[in-house]
Enzyme design. Structure first.
Site, PDB file in Angstrom:
ATOM      1  N   GLU A  23      10.267  -4.690   4.764  1.00  0.00           N
ATOM      2  CA  GLU A  23      10.096  -5.787   4.337  1.00  0.00           C
ATOM      3  C   GLU A  23      10.177  -6.456   2.526  1.00  0.00           C
ATOM      4  OE1 GLU A  23       9.115  -4.922   6.716  1.00  0.00           O
ATOM      5  OE2 GLU A  23       8.574  -6.520   8.289  1.00  0.00           O
ATOM      6  N   LYS A  80      -0.184  -1.069  -0.330  1.00  0.00           N
ATOM      7  CA  LYS A  80      -0.102   0.271   0.049  1.00  0.00           C
ATOM      8  C   LYS A  80       0.946   1.448   0.043  1.00  0.00           C
ATOM      9  CE  LYS A  80      -3.447   2.385   2.749  1.00  0.00           C
ATOM     10  NZ  LYS A  80      -4.635   2.575   3.912  1.00  0.00           N
ATOM     11  N   LYS A 126       9.158  -1.028  13.825  1.00  0.00           N
ATOM     12  CA  LYS A 126       9.475  -0.813  12.765  1.00  0.00           C
ATOM     13  C   LYS A 126      10.879   0.712  12.550  1.00  0.00           C
ATOM     14  CE  LYS A 126       5.483  -1.105  10.524  1.00  0.00           C
ATOM     15  NZ  LYS A 126       4.668  -0.367   8.965  1.00  0.00           N
ATOM     16  N   GLY A 143      -5.100  -1.724   4.752  1.00  0.00           N
ATOM     17  CA  GLY A 143      -4.622  -3.363   4.344  1.00  0.00           C
ATOM     18  C   GLY A 143      -4.681  -4.542   4.965  1.00  0.00           C
ATOM     19  N   ARG A 144      -5.311  -4.905   5.910  1.00  0.00           N
ATOM     20  CA  ARG A 144      -6.154  -5.859   6.164  1.00  0.00           C
ATOM     21  C   ARG A 144      -7.346  -6.201   6.142  1.00  0.00           C
ATOM     22  NH1 ARG A 144      -4.985  -2.700  10.533  1.00  0.00           N
ATOM     23  NH2 ARG A 144      -6.238  -1.042  11.865  1.00  0.00           N
ATOM     24  N   GLU A 157      -4.844  -6.656  14.851  1.00  0.00           N
ATOM     25  CA  GLU A 157      -4.537  -4.684  14.411  1.00  0.00           C
ATOM     26  C   GLU A 157      -5.519  -4.241  14.089  1.00  0.00           C
ATOM     27  OE1 GLU A 157      -1.039  -5.064  11.268  1.00  0.00           O
ATOM     28  OE2 GLU A 157      -2.167  -3.564  10.038  1.00  0.00           O
ATOM     29  N   HIS A 166      -5.716 -32.973  17.718  1.00  0.00           N
ATOM     30  CA  HIS A 166      -4.874 -33.594  18.587  1.00  0.00           C
ATOM     31  C   HIS A 166      -4.037 -32.854  19.387  1.00  0.00           C
ATOM     32  CE1 HIS A 166      -7.213 -37.264  16.826  1.00  0.00           C
ATOM     33  NE2 HIS A 166      -6.422 -36.557  16.108  1.00  0.00           N
TER      34      HIS A 166
HETATM   35  O1  F6P Z   1       3.310  -3.079   9.787  1.00  0.00           O
HETATM   36  C1  F6P Z   1       1.784  -3.054   9.542  1.00  0.00           C
HETATM   37  C2  F6P Z   1       1.165  -2.008   8.399  1.00  0.00           C
HETATM   38  O2  F6P Z   1       0.831  -1.644   7.904  1.00  0.00           O
HETATM   39  C3  F6P Z   1      -0.350  -3.341   8.212  1.00  0.00           C
HETATM   40  O3  F6P Z   1      -0.807  -2.883   8.077  1.00  0.00           O
HETATM   41  C4  F6P Z   1       0.283  -3.154   6.307  1.00  0.00           C
HETATM   42  O4  F6P Z   1      -1.483  -4.617   6.029  1.00  0.00           O
HETATM   43  C5  F6P Z   1       1.633  -3.972   6.407  1.00  0.00           C
HETATM   44  O5  F6P Z   1       2.310  -3.079   7.372  1.00  0.00           O
HETATM   45  C6  F6P Z   1       1.803  -3.671   4.885  1.00  0.00           C
HETATM   46  O6  F6P Z   1       2.513  -2.634   4.445  1.00  0.00           O
HETATM   47  P1  F6P Z   1       2.190  -2.346   3.103  1.00  0.00           P
HETATM   48  O7  F6P Z   1       1.031  -2.593   1.925  1.00  0.00           O
HETATM   49  O8  F6P Z   1       1.820  -0.406   2.873  1.00  0.00           O
HETATM   50  O9  F6P Z   1       3.548  -2.247   2.951  1.00  0.00           O
END
Ligand code: F6P
Length: 546
Positions: free
Chosen positions: A212, A206, A509, A267-268, A353, A384
């Site tokens: 990452e 987003k 972060k 995002g979620r 979240e 189990h």
């Molecule tokens: O670290 C949380 C977050 O901001 C989430 O809310 C989001 O889904 C995820 O990181 C990834 O964010 P982006 O889509 O901006 O890379």
């Protein structure tokens, strides 16, 4: 209306009512109210939701519904659907529901018809999907795409990864892979399995600033360029999904290869936006439309069903009941569907979240617990592993059981029994035993040695909700996701929190970047502020020869 939920009349009434329910067992509730198994059931789209095995009486439900009315859940819901800026801390509309409106609809937000934008992007995704699936879009060396690697994390990974797994049987496009973790093991395991000449990378973020995702995307680009020997190859093997055109361009992806979404999609809540591109590539545009139609059916139900027949409202209120009046603090989500293996992980982000907040919308400390730990594994595997604690542990853990009437494919055992029937028999058995247990008299009546009776007593009185759907399809999956989205919304509305921000993840972060400098520096770092981190950094540097 009070602005503190715990000061409302309904809250006080629920608190006064709780000891009565606490002292009553589910066995007694079913004896006193034999029709509850028929009556405490709600239909939402294709979903049949049986909430009769919850620790509530009909009076409890009335009180919970009064609470919803008193705190204005309906107004909050209507404000969300209308595009008001209900994400107050970020001053944004919350409009994932607009992502599944039909093209004929219109919704003006801040002067823009967002439905037209949504369908413009859906159409572009559809054309791109058709080109890839038909072999018209070719890789740099002229070969069709056989593998799609989605690089993203959080909402830009969990949704499409979960959905691609769940809809495995509908998959007739390129193979899909998901890379999320900054642990290089994740990327390498995928790169080892694909051929650069026939692989498309979908960089999903987003913000397009996530460490990452950008680290993985840059590494994947280097791998591709090294393998194909030309920077020009990037344009045929990388597309982006983002709200941030500038950062996408900065990364080196032409915006003509970018699929857009908007800041009013959290995002979620984004799997039904362009973030679902890998899903569309896997199952096709028609399948994706059916998926969106599933969401839309539950949106309609949530927006229009009276509160007492409104599934997300009822389920959200049950969460509040257990969280705040039974101190449950967590919920097990147990899909009896192996294809929903990632569903609980997906819901963890959705719920935790969204509602893991300690201040109300206007920044005051909350006056009651919020959010729950959601966890779980598919049945029957969980039986189990952790079900022992569910059945005989000292904690009460409300559980959702999810099952489907018809499998995509079944297998018969040697004596002709359907394995799918076995699966569902297990689901039903677990909900029955959790609710009704087995008393000491019943255990003793089976001839169990007296010294073992205590060990074999099943306390019962453990609540569960059973969600059944006819079949796991794109449509029913969309319905299930929307059912959970909206119940999380209802919880947040009762608690008066902002379910749509996530400030709590920011500091970690920032600190990671600061610590990276200390870990990687040539010279030993100065004091880092606490003796534990100092010693851990020292140990790590020593182990890695620095
Ligand atoms: O670290 C949380 C977050 O901001 C989430 O809310 C989001 O889904 C995820 O990181 C990834 O964010 P982006 O889509 O901006 O890379």
């Amino acid at each position: 209306m009070s602005d503190d939920v715990t000061a409302t009349e309904s809250w006080h009434a629920l608190a006064a009512h709780q000891p009565h329910v606490f002292a009553t067992t589910l066995r007694e509730l079913f004896t006193l109210d034999p029709e509850r198994g028929h009556d405490l059931v709600v239909q939402a789209g294709d979903l049949r939701i049986d909430y009769s095995k919850n620790r509530v009486t009909r009076q409890t439900l009335e009180l919970l519904l009064s609470l919803a009315r008193e705190v204005g859940v309906e107004d909050r819901r209507d404000a969300m659907f209308a595009g008001e800026h209900i994400n107050t801390s970020e001053d944004r509309a919350v409009l994932h529901t607009a992502l599944r409106l039909p093209a004929s609809a219109s919704l003006l937000v801040d002067g823009e018809n967002v439905v037209a934008d949504v369908h413009r992007v859906l159409d572009a995704m559809g054309r791109f999907t058709d080109d890839i699936r038909a072999g018209r879009w070719l890789g740099f060396t002229g070969k069709p795409i056989t593998d799609v690697v989605n690089i993203g994390i959080g909402g830009s990974d969990l949704g499409p990864a979960m959905v691609c797994g769940a809809l495995r049987d509908f998959h007739d496009g390129p193979r899909t892979h998901f890379v999320s973790n900054v642990d290089p093991a994740d990327l390498l395991a995928t790169l080892d399995a694909v051929n650069p000449a026939t692989t498309l990378f979908v960089v999903s973020s987003k913000t397009f600033t996530t460490l990452e995702t950008l680290s993985n995307a840059r590494a994947a680009r280097r791998w591709l360029v090294d393998a194909l020997g030309d920077d020009e190859a990037v344009a045929r093997h990388f597309v982006a999904v983002s709200t941030n055109a500038e950062a996408v361009t900065g990364f080196g992806i032409d915006t003509s290869n970018m699929f857009e979404f908007w800041d009013w999609v959290g995002g979620r809540y984004s799997v039904d936006s362009a973030i679902g591109l890998s899903v569309m590539l896997a199952i096709g545009k028609a399948g994706f439309d059916e998926f969106l139609g599933g969401f839309a059916a539950i949106d309609e139900h949530f927006a229009t069903a009276p509160l007492e027949r409104n599934a997300p409202v009822l389920l959200g209120l049950l969460s509040v009941w257990y969280d705040n009046f039974f101190d449950a603090g967590n919920r097990a989500v147990l899909p009896y569907s192996n294809d929903l293996a990632r569903f609980t992980a997906y819901l963890q982000q959705l719920s935790m979240e969204s509602n893991g907040k300690s201040v109300t919308r206007d920044g005051r400390p909350v006056s009651c617990d919020t959010g729950q730990v959601w966890w779980g594994e598919p049945g029957t595997n969980g039986q189990h592993a952790f079900f022992q604690l569910l059945h005989q542990g000292t904690r009460m853990i409300p559980a959702d059981f999810i099952g489907f009437a018809e499998p995509f494919r079944d297998v018969l055992t040697e004596n002709g029994t359907s394995m799918h029937d076995l699966l569902i028999a297990n689901l039903l058995a677990q909900t029955k035993v959790l609710a009704f247990g087995k008393t000491a008299e019943e255990v003793a009546g089976e001839g169990v040695a007296p010294e073992l009776v205590g060990h074999k007593v099943m306390p019962g009185n453990r609540p569960s909700t059973t969600i059944f759907a006819p079949k796991l399809t794109p449509g029913t999956l969309g319905q299930l996701i929307a059912l959970y989205e909206h119940q999380v919304f209802v919880e947040g509305a009762v608690w008066d929190i902002d379910s749509f921000d996530q400030w709590g993840v920011e500091l970690g972060k920032k600190q990671a970047l600061e610590l990276l400098d200390s870990i990687a520096a040539a010279d030993p770092p100065g004091p880092l502020g606490d003796s534990s981190t100092d010693a851990l950094v020292h140990w790590y540097r020593g182990q890695t020869g620095r």
